[in-house]
Write a protein that holds these residues in place. Structure first.
Motif, PDB file in Angstrom:
ATOM      1  N   PHE A 137       0.801  -1.168   0.031  1.00 42.71           N
ATOM      2  CA  PHE A 137       0.034   0.104   0.075  1.00 42.71           C
ATOM      3  C   PHE A 137       0.794   1.207   0.080  1.00 42.71           C
ATOM      4  O   PHE A 137       0.312   2.371  -0.366  1.00 42.71           O
ATOM      5  CB  PHE A 137      -0.719  -0.053   1.104  1.00 42.71           C
ATOM      6  N   ALA A 138       2.011   1.130   0.355  1.00 38.94           N
ATOM      7  CA  ALA A 138       3.051   2.469   0.468  1.00 38.94           C
ATOM      8  C   ALA A 138       4.312   1.984  -0.055  1.00 38.94           C
ATOM      9  O   ALA A 138       4.942   0.972   0.016  1.00 38.94           O
ATOM     10  CB  ALA A 138       2.915   2.723   1.843  1.00 38.94           C
ATOM     11  N   LEU A 192      -7.782   2.757   3.354  1.00 36.52           N
ATOM     12  CA  LEU A 192      -8.125   4.310   3.701  1.00 36.52           C
ATOM     13  C   LEU A 192      -6.989   5.192   3.836  1.00 36.52           C
ATOM     14  O   LEU A 192      -7.306   6.488   4.026  1.00 36.52           O
ATOM     15  CB  LEU A 192      -9.045   4.213   4.990  1.00 36.52           C
ATOM     16  N   ASP A 193      -5.802   4.553   3.901  1.00 34.79           N
ATOM     17  CA  ASP A 193      -4.653   5.651   4.104  1.00 34.79           C
ATOM     18  C   ASP A 193      -4.460   6.575   3.224  1.00 34.79           C
ATOM     19  O   ASP A 193      -4.809   6.398   2.078  1.00 34.79           O
ATOM     20  CB  ASP A 193      -3.283   4.732   3.959  1.00 34.79           C
TER      21      ASP A 193
ATOM     22  N   ARG B 264     -12.134  -3.333  -5.246  1.00 29.96           N
ATOM     23  CA  ARG B 264     -11.265  -3.154  -3.988  1.00 29.96           C
ATOM     24  C   ARG B 264     -10.018  -2.395  -4.249  1.00 29.96           C
ATOM     25  O   ARG B 264      -9.480  -1.863  -3.479  1.00 29.96           O
ATOM     26  CB  ARG B 264     -10.913  -4.558  -3.257  1.00 29.96           C
ATOM     27  N   ARG B 265      -9.301  -2.827  -5.430  1.00 31.88           N
ATOM     28  CA  ARG B 265      -8.036  -2.277  -5.644  1.00 31.88           C
ATOM     29  C   ARG B 265      -8.101  -0.904  -5.979  1.00 31.88           C
ATOM     30  O   ARG B 265      -7.264  -0.136  -5.736  1.00 31.88           O
ATOM     31  CB  ARG B 265      -7.628  -3.272  -6.859  1.00 31.88           C
ATOM     32  N   ASN B 266      -9.045  -0.464  -7.013  1.00 30.46           N
ATOM     33  CA  ASN B 266      -9.096   0.731  -7.575  1.00 30.46           C
ATOM     34  C   ASN B 266     -10.043   1.691  -7.026  1.00 30.46           C
ATOM     35  O   ASN B 266     -10.045   2.999  -7.289  1.00 30.46           O
ATOM     36  CB  ASN B 266      -9.207   0.659  -9.086  1.00 30.46           C
ATOM     37  N   ARG B 275      -5.392   6.680  -4.476  1.00 33.16           N
ATOM     38  CA  ARG B 275      -5.822   5.059  -4.807  1.00 33.16           C
ATOM     39  C   ARG B 275      -4.364   4.313  -4.814  1.00 33.16           C
ATOM     40  O   ARG B 275      -3.595   4.578  -5.763  1.00 33.16           O
ATOM     41  CB  ARG B 275      -6.415   4.885  -6.047  1.00 33.16           C
ATOM     42  N   PRO B 276      -4.096   3.177  -4.063  1.00 30.84           N
ATOM     43  CA  PRO B 276      -2.910   2.630  -4.196  1.00 30.84           C
ATOM     44  C   PRO B 276      -2.697   1.690  -5.177  1.00 30.84           C
ATOM     45  O   PRO B 276      -1.762   1.168  -5.478  1.00 30.84           O
ATOM     46  CB  PRO B 276      -2.906   2.024  -2.756  1.00 30.84           C
ATOM     47  N   ASP B 277      -3.727   1.620  -5.934  1.00 30.47           N
ATOM     48  CA  ASP B 277      -3.778   0.329  -6.915  1.00 30.47           C
ATOM     49  C   ASP B 277      -3.233  -0.828  -6.390  1.00 30.47           C
ATOM     50  O   ASP B 277      -2.365  -1.540  -6.922  1.00 30.47           O
ATOM     51  CB  ASP B 277      -2.897   0.829  -8.125  1.00 30.47           C
TER      52      ASP B 277
END
Lengths: 292, 292
Positions: A137-138, A192-193, B264-266, B275-277
């Motif tokens: 995610f990061a 949600l980050d 959920r991904r996008n 959006r972390p993709d």
């Protein structure tokens, strides 16, 4: 293959076996702990019993911390309730009329809307302790003053992440629409980050939130107001000494915490047959204990 | 940059905007759902009210599924309790004397010890639906018949993972020491993957486990037996039709579920600013609904 790698990693320290997490925490020196600052601690006291202790981190979201303290100190939250509770997701509290300036509870001297503080410029104060494992995610995860966090060194931004017990303000579709409603995550919600401003973490009392009645209506709303759990919120500094809940948090910059991360990653206990040689920012857990 | 990549991913489908998760679930055709099989469903009924519905997956851990059904059918669990409950970790139930052949409750025709079924050979029956995102704990994650899972294609092994509500047997230090005690994860615990045999998932009723009294003694044990929540466990097939809890689970091989993973991904909703993709096997959530 992973198990071989694990054995190898410790081969240089044969005389000193890696210690399991419980031992690291039990034996951490007093200097590796810090007391909660009463000025940055909230008590959410449930009407039916149970105190949720929330530590606030002003460094990355100063406006949100100032706002929640103003609201708590002016008694805004007293008598409000957890009206939206979704199992495995969040417990959300506040005024169900918060979006309607005509019917909402008076905000007192608090702001009607806050500018988003989803992330903040990377600084070294407080320092960022990298976890050292990859994250989906990061760009990078770690800890800032005891809070699970992430950063993007290229973009020079850092933020608190949604692990178990993250404390944040809800908002509407607009980024700058948070004002009074807050939520606590009942399980990690990393997606949600950077979409909401996380500015605290529950240090004790998650079991009371996990025990709340769940929503029965659309969006997780509890349709019957009398079934919602009422609370008061106070800043710990305003609570008489005898009624406080003094806690200590392990310093995430300490040698004990670095060893704890390693133990979470490698699980030295005999119990473990498979070791992934990996941990996650939400799986480390920042130790908390009563003040001695 | 991530947001640009997201926009690009959908540029070929400009006419059809991606749908948010709630819409995908609400509009999934009947053929994308399956009913729980009563022969592979357990009801954990708490003495003070509340039913926890557990679906079992025999495919990857047949001995564990057979054992828990034998125990349930012979009434072994009836009157036992959740004696170890750790907030954010697990709720564990069974006989506290299980390790002592002299004082333990009779096992009836169940086995005194089970061979570990931490993982199983990769097969195509039931099929593995890959998630498609990187994972730190496993070579690859995905879903097997509605259960979050992982596999290592090189080693040709697959296993169920410890997401929220995983159902598994506890054990002692030896790999082959599981027998009767079970636990349910109260938050994801991926580090336990391949260290214990996961063979089920809670499909409904997690709120009752989250509401259990927590342990006050070492290891999360509830020291006063009268404070432990008693239960019965039955196989749904043995329960009269009128007392069953008929549920449907979204097929994880369905087009609806593949679209859900993508959503959920996008996160196509306007709410999301970042959006972390990326998504996680424990963050997708397998939809469950009452049978119509």
């Amino acid at each position: 293959m992973l198990i071989a790698a694990f054995a190898l990693a410790f081969s240089g320290a044969a005389a000193e076996a890696p210690r399991p997490p419980a031992e690291i925490v039990a034996e951490a020196p007093a200097s590796d702990w810090r007391a909660l600052d009463p000025e940055n601690t909230l008590y959410i006291d449930l009407e039916d019993g149970g105190r949720v202790v929330v530590e606030l981190l002003p460094a990355l979201a100063p406006e949100h911390v100032a706002q929640v303290k103003t609201l708590a100190r002016e008694g805004y939250y007293d008598g409000l309730d957890f009206y939206r509770v979704i199992d495995g997701f969040v417990a959300q509290g506040g005024d169900t009329n918060a979006d309607d300036p005509k019917t909402r509870k008076s905000l007192g001297s608090a702001k009607p809307q806050l500018t988003a503080e989803f992330d903040a410029p990377v600084t070294d104060d407080p320092p960022f302790t990298p976890l050292g494992d990859a994250d989906g995610f990061a760009a990078e995860t770690g800890f800032v003053k005891g809070f699970p966090a992430a950063r993007d060194a290229a973009a020079k931004r850092e933020w608190l992440v949604h692990c178990y017990g993250a404390f944040a303000f809800g908002r509407n579709d607009g980024a700058d629409t948070a004002s009074t409603e807050f939520y606590v995550t009942l399980a990690p919600q990393r997606y949600l980050d950077r979409n909401l401003s996380v500015f605290g973490a529950v240090r004790q009392g998650m079991q009371y939130l996990q025990g709340l009645p769940r929503g029965d209506a659309a969006g997780g709303i509890i349709s019957e107001p009398e079934k919602r759990a009422k609370f008061t919120i106070r800043v710990a500094a305003d609570v008489p000494q005898a009624e406080r809940t003094p806690l200590q948090v392990m310093k995430t910059t300490s040698a004990s915490f670095r060893e704890l991360i390693e133990a979470r990653r490698n699980r030295p206990e005999a119990f473990f047959k498979f070791r992934p040689d990996h941990t996650d920012v939400c799986a480390v857990g920042v130790p908390v204990r009563p003040e001695e």
